[in-house]
Design a protein around this motif. Structure first.
Motif, PDB file in Angstrom:
ATOM      1  N   ARG A   8      42.923  42.911  37.919  1.00  9.04           N
ATOM      2  CA  ARG A   8      43.386  42.332  39.177  1.00  9.04           C
ATOM      3  C   ARG A   8      44.319  43.310  39.880  1.00  9.04           C
ATOM      4  NH1 ARG A   8      48.656  40.788  39.067  1.00  9.04           N
ATOM      5  NH2 ARG A   8      49.583  39.986  37.169  1.00  9.04           N
ATOM      6  N   THR A  12      49.820  40.574  42.657  1.00 11.41           N
ATOM      7  CA  THR A  12      49.563  39.138  42.629  1.00 11.41           C
ATOM      8  C   THR A  12      50.864  38.427  42.277  1.00 11.41           C
ATOM      9  OG1 THR A  12      47.258  39.406  42.035  1.00 11.41           O
ATOM     10  CG2 THR A  12      48.239  37.308  41.492  1.00 11.41           C
ATOM     11  N   CYS A  21      42.773  37.416  43.517  1.00  8.22           N
ATOM     12  CA  CYS A  21      43.046  37.666  42.098  1.00  8.22           C
ATOM     13  C   CYS A  21      43.705  36.452  41.445  1.00  8.22           C
ATOM     14  CB  CYS A  21      43.903  38.911  41.928  1.00  8.22           C
ATOM     15  SG  CYS A  21      43.023  40.432  42.387  1.00  8.22           S
ATOM     16  N   GLU A  25      42.721  34.173  38.072  1.00 13.85           N
ATOM     17  CA  GLU A  25      43.727  34.067  37.013  1.00 13.85           C
ATOM     18  C   GLU A  25      44.109  32.611  36.756  1.00 13.85           C
ATOM     19  OE1 GLU A  25      47.952  36.011  35.573  1.00 13.85           O
ATOM     20  OE2 GLU A  25      47.011  36.756  37.407  1.00 13.85           O
ATOM     21  N   LYS A  39      46.222  45.781  35.598  1.00 16.35           N
ATOM     22  CA  LYS A  39      46.559  45.892  37.023  1.00 16.35           C
ATOM     23  C   LYS A  39      45.977  47.159  37.625  1.00 16.35           C
ATOM     24  CE  LYS A  39      50.832  43.333  36.501  1.00 16.35           C
ATOM     25  NZ  LYS A  39      52.293  43.356  36.673  1.00 16.35           N
ATOM     26  N   LEU A  60      38.207  43.705  43.429  1.00 17.67           N
ATOM     27  CA  LEU A  60      38.876  42.888  42.429  1.00 17.67           C
ATOM     28  C   LEU A  60      38.766  41.422  42.813  1.00 17.67           C
ATOM     29  CD1 LEU A  60      42.112  45.026  42.074  1.00 17.67           C
ATOM     30  CD2 LEU A  60      40.321  44.787  40.366  1.00 17.67           C
ATOM     31  N   PRO A  61      38.869  40.514  41.896  1.00 14.22           N
ATOM     32  CA  PRO A  61      39.072  40.660  40.466  1.00 14.22           C
ATOM     33  C   PRO A  61      37.763  40.922  39.726  1.00 14.22           C
ATOM     34  CG  PRO A  61      39.044  38.336  41.022  1.00 14.22           C
ATOM     35  CD  PRO A  61      38.908  39.102  42.323  1.00 14.22           C
ATOM     36  N   SER A  75      36.032  35.546  44.335  1.00 12.26           N
ATOM     37  CA  SER A  75      36.975  34.861  43.452  1.00 12.26           C
ATOM     38  C   SER A  75      36.760  33.348  43.393  1.00 12.26           C
ATOM     39  CB  SER A  75      38.404  35.175  43.859  1.00 12.26           C
ATOM     40  OG  SER A  75      38.691  34.628  45.127  1.00 12.26           O
TER      41      SER A  75
END
Length: 89
Positions: A8, A12, A21, A25, A39, A60-61, A75
């Protein structure tokens, strides 16, 4: 349940649904899936050679599995799959 690595962005910290991200998570946390955070530079999206080597792209992520394979979607789609219990299938 296997442990995964969550790749990620390094920034964040807002913990809102606007943070891609954080969406992934939070879903991992909510489902009790163990994960390690890796990271990446959040500002230079085109300068992520390690991520590109892992997943073939620089967004990302990304979730990395124990066997070295990677999973990447938008995401919200990642969070939906995680919450549905389908991350490892």
């Amino acid at each position: 349940m296997p442990k995964v690595k969550l790749h990620r962005c390094q920034f964040t910290f807002l913990h809102t649904s606007l943070d891609a991200c954080w969406n992934a998570e939070k879903a991992l946390r909510d489902q009790g899936i163990e994960y390690e955070v890796v990271k990446h530079n959040g500002l230079k999206k085109g300068n992520r050679p390690a991520l590109e080597a892992l997943s073939g792209q620089s967004k990302l992520p990304v979730i990395e599995f124990e066997d070295g394979s990677a999973y990447r979607e938008e995401s919200k789609d990642m969070a939906k799959r995680i919450r549905a219990g389908e991350l490892f299938s």
